[in-house]
Scaffold this motif. Structure first.
Motif, PDB file in Angstrom:
ATOM      1  N   VAL A  71      -4.859   1.823 -19.932  1.00 48.64           N
ATOM      2  CA  VAL A  71      -4.783   0.395 -19.617  1.00 48.64           C
ATOM      3  C   VAL A  71      -3.861   0.160 -18.429  1.00 48.64           C
ATOM      4  O   VAL A  71      -4.181  -0.589 -17.497  1.00 48.64           O
ATOM      5  N   GLU A  72      -2.707   0.841 -18.441  1.00 54.27           N
ATOM      6  CA  GLU A  72      -1.756   0.720 -17.332  1.00 54.27           C
ATOM      7  C   GLU A  72      -2.361   1.258 -16.042  1.00 54.27           C
ATOM      8  O   GLU A  72      -2.199   0.672 -14.964  1.00 54.27           O
ATOM      9  N   ALA A  73      -3.065   2.399 -16.137  1.00 51.64           N
ATOM     10  CA  ALA A  73      -3.660   3.009 -14.948  1.00 51.64           C
ATOM     11  C   ALA A  73      -4.712   2.101 -14.329  1.00 51.64           C
ATOM     12  O   ALA A  73      -4.748   1.914 -13.106  1.00 51.64           O
ATOM     13  N   LEU A  74      -5.568   1.537 -15.162  1.00 56.10           N
ATOM     14  CA  LEU A  74      -6.611   0.645 -14.655  1.00 56.10           C
ATOM     15  C   LEU A  74      -5.994  -0.603 -14.021  1.00 56.10           C
ATOM     16  O   LEU A  74      -6.475  -1.079 -12.980  1.00 56.10           O
ATOM     17  N   ALA A  75      -4.944  -1.122 -14.635  1.00 51.51           N
ATOM     18  CA  ALA A  75      -4.264  -2.296 -14.081  1.00 51.51           C
ATOM     19  C   ALA A  75      -3.611  -1.954 -12.743  1.00 51.51           C
ATOM     20  O   ALA A  75      -3.627  -2.757 -11.804  1.00 51.51           O
ATOM     21  N   HIS A  76      -3.028  -0.759 -12.662  1.00 55.24           N
ATOM     22  CA  HIS A  76      -2.380  -0.309 -11.424  1.00 55.24           C
ATOM     23  C   HIS A  76      -3.408  -0.179 -10.296  1.00 55.24           C
ATOM     24  O   HIS A  76      -3.171  -0.639  -9.166  1.00 55.24           O
ATOM     25  N   LEU A 100       1.597  -0.700  -0.348  1.00 56.66           N
ATOM     26  CA  LEU A 100       2.276   0.546   0.013  1.00 56.66           C
ATOM     27  C   LEU A 100       3.276   0.996  -1.055  1.00 56.66           C
ATOM     28  O   LEU A 100       3.612   2.181  -1.138  1.00 56.66           O
ATOM     29  N   TRP A 101       3.744   0.057  -1.878  1.00 58.82           N
ATOM     30  CA  TRP A 101       4.653   0.416  -2.970  1.00 58.82           C
ATOM     31  C   TRP A 101       3.922   1.172  -4.085  1.00 58.82           C
ATOM     32  O   TRP A 101       4.557   1.839  -4.902  1.00 58.82           O
ATOM     33  N   LEU A 102       2.610   1.062  -4.132  1.00 60.49           N
ATOM     34  CA  LEU A 102       1.844   1.596  -5.258  1.00 60.49           C
ATOM     35  C   LEU A 102       1.271   2.984  -5.005  1.00 60.49           C
ATOM     36  O   LEU A 102       0.615   3.551  -5.876  1.00 60.49           O
ATOM     37  N   GLY A 103       1.498   3.531  -3.817  1.00 54.07           N
ATOM     38  CA  GLY A 103       0.979   4.862  -3.499  1.00 54.07           C
ATOM     39  C   GLY A 103       1.946   5.643  -2.632  1.00 54.07           C
ATOM     40  O   GLY A 103       2.957   5.106  -2.157  1.00 54.07           O
ATOM     41  N   ASN A 104       1.617   6.910  -2.394  1.00 53.78           N
ATOM     42  CA  ASN A 104       2.499   7.751  -1.588  1.00 53.78           C
ATOM     43  C   ASN A 104       2.078   7.709  -0.120  1.00 53.78           C
ATOM     44  O   ASN A 104       1.427   6.778   0.341  1.00 53.78           O
ATOM     45  N   SER A 105       2.406   8.745   0.629  1.00 49.74           N
ATOM     46  CA  SER A 105       2.167   8.757   2.076  1.00 49.74           C
ATOM     47  C   SER A 105       0.692   8.719   2.437  1.00 49.74           C
ATOM     48  O   SER A 105       0.339   8.345   3.562  1.00 49.74           O
ATOM     49  N   THR A 106      -0.194   9.112   1.518  1.00 51.34           N
ATOM     50  CA  THR A 106      -1.625   9.066   1.840  1.00 51.34           C
ATOM     51  C   THR A 106      -2.095   7.619   2.038  1.00 51.34           C
ATOM     52  O   THR A 106      -2.985   7.360   2.850  1.00 51.34           O
ATOM     53  N   ASN A 172      -5.370  10.634  -7.187  1.00 50.59           N
ATOM     54  CA  ASN A 172      -4.676  11.051  -8.405  1.00 50.59           C
ATOM     55  C   ASN A 172      -3.583  10.047  -8.741  1.00 50.59           C
ATOM     56  O   ASN A 172      -3.157   9.259  -7.888  1.00 50.59           O
ATOM     57  N   LEU A 173      -3.133  10.105  -9.983  1.00 48.42           N
ATOM     58  CA  LEU A 173      -2.053   9.237 -10.444  1.00 48.42           C
ATOM     59  C   LEU A 173      -0.926  10.073 -11.014  1.00 48.42           C
ATOM     60  O   LEU A 173      -1.169  11.023 -11.772  1.00 48.42           O
ATOM     61  N   ILE A 174       0.294   9.750 -10.651  1.00 48.72           N
ATOM     62  CA  ILE A 174       1.466  10.392 -11.254  1.00 48.72           C
ATOM     63  C   ILE A 174       2.388   9.296 -11.782  1.00 48.72           C
ATOM     64  O   ILE A 174       2.380   8.170 -11.286  1.00 48.72           O
ATOM     65  N   MET A 175       3.183   9.651 -12.786  1.00 50.54           N
ATOM     66  CA  MET A 175       4.108   8.692 -13.386  1.00 50.54           C
ATOM     67  C   MET A 175       5.446   8.737 -12.664  1.00 50.54           C
ATOM     68  O   MET A 175       5.981   9.811 -12.379  1.00 50.54           O
ATOM     69  N   LEU A 188       2.058   6.064  -9.438  1.00 51.15           N
ATOM     70  CA  LEU A 188       1.954   6.227  -7.993  1.00 51.15           C
ATOM     71  C   LEU A 188       0.626   6.895  -7.670  1.00 51.15           C
ATOM     72  O   LEU A 188       0.255   7.907  -8.266  1.00 51.15           O
ATOM     73  N   ILE A 189      -0.094   6.310  -6.717  1.00 48.56           N
ATOM     74  CA  ILE A 189      -1.371   6.881  -6.274  1.00 48.56           C
ATOM     75  C   ILE A 189      -1.097   7.966  -5.244  1.00 48.56           C
ATOM     76  O   ILE A 189      -0.354   7.748  -4.280  1.00 48.56           O
ATOM     77  N   THR A 190      -1.684   9.137  -5.449  1.00 46.65           N
ATOM     78  CA  THR A 190      -1.549  10.237  -4.495  1.00 46.65           C
ATOM     79  C   THR A 190      -2.933  10.730  -4.084  1.00 46.65           C
ATOM     80  O   THR A 190      -3.925  10.458  -4.764  1.00 46.65           O
ATOM     81  N   ASP A 191      -2.989  11.457  -2.978  1.00 52.33           N
ATOM     82  CA  ASP A 191      -4.243  12.055  -2.488  1.00 52.33           C
ATOM     83  C   ASP A 191      -5.358  11.017  -2.370  1.00 52.33           C
ATOM     84  O   ASP A 191      -6.521  11.313  -2.670  1.00 52.33           O
ATOM     85  N   TYR A 192      -4.997   9.823  -1.938  1.00 54.27           N
ATOM     86  CA  TYR A 192      -5.989   8.749  -1.852  1.00 54.27           C
ATOM     87  C   TYR A 192      -6.947   9.005  -0.697  1.00 54.27           C
ATOM     88  O   TYR A 192      -6.544   9.387   0.403  1.00 54.27           O
ATOM     89  N   PHE A 193      -8.233   8.764  -0.951  1.00 57.59           N
ATOM     90  CA  PHE A 193      -9.254   9.026   0.066  1.00 57.59           C
ATOM     91  C   PHE A 193     -10.418   8.058  -0.100  1.00 57.59           C
ATOM     92  O   PHE A 193     -10.911   7.849  -1.218  1.00 57.59           O
TER      93      PHE A 193
END
Length: 204
Positions: A71-76, A100-106, A172-175, A188-193
């Protein structure tokens, strides 16, 4: 009258009994301490705490956390895709800063690429309105790692022309630690494409 001496063997037996009793008590005490430490650690790992609105502490089980993770992941993901793609000339800077607060450098790299390609300049120049119509995300768990695929339907209003697009993105998602209000879900969203972008108006 002379005091009779105790039998040396009896004295040695008594001393040996005392030593053995002390050793056994020490072993039992050590075993109990290790067991208590293990139990306490296990309980701590299986529990988390949250602060209620009245300031009281509420224990939460990891099982419950895992059940609520989706539920948290889908909301994020919903929050991110709304911030990143639901933009117009008046709100794009504010929305992109929040995204930009919700993901990493990707995420930051994608933002810089779009900026270099003139996406946001065209938004300003032609007063475009990019509106998200729907967001559909699927989260997959694989050995304690989480990946997602999101399909975002959005439209670009160019005044007399409105084009609708379908964007499929993955990552991907990391806590991480929660950071309210910047990152309320602690993810945090990582490896976004951005995998595919399809114009739906062209479909017959």
């Amino acid at each position: 009258m002379k005091t009779p001496y105790k039998n040396i063997y009896n004295v040695l037996k008594l001393n040996r009994f005392i030593v053995l009793a002390v050793v056994v008590c020490g072993l039992v005490s050590s075993t109990f301490s290790v067991w208590m430490a293990f139990t306490t650690n296990k309980n701590a790992l299986n529990s988390a705490f949250a602060i209620n609105t009245d300031g009281s502490i509420i224990p939460l089980k990891l099982v419950t956390q895992k059940e609520n993770f989706k539920v948290e992941a889908l909301a994020h993901l919903d929050l991110f895709h709304n911030y990143f793609y639901n933009i117009d000339a008046s709100n794009y800077e504010r929305n992109l800063e929040k995204a930009l607060w919700l993901g990493n450098s990707t995420i930051d790299n994608l933002y810089r690429q779009k900026k270099a390609d003139g996406v946001y300049n065209r938004l300003l120049q032609y007063s475009l309105v990019q509106k998200v119509l729907s967001i559909n995300s699927k989260v997959i768990e694989n050995k304690n790692s989480y990946s997602f695929t999101t399909t975002t339907i959005f439209e670009i209003n160019r005044g007399s022309i409105v084009d609708t697009y379908e964007l499929v993105s993955t990552g991907n998602l990391i806590m991480v630690d929660r950071n309210f209000p910047n990152n309320p879900h602690g993810l945090l969203i990582t490896d976004y494409f951005e995998n595919t972008l399809k114009k739906l108006n062209d479909e017959s």
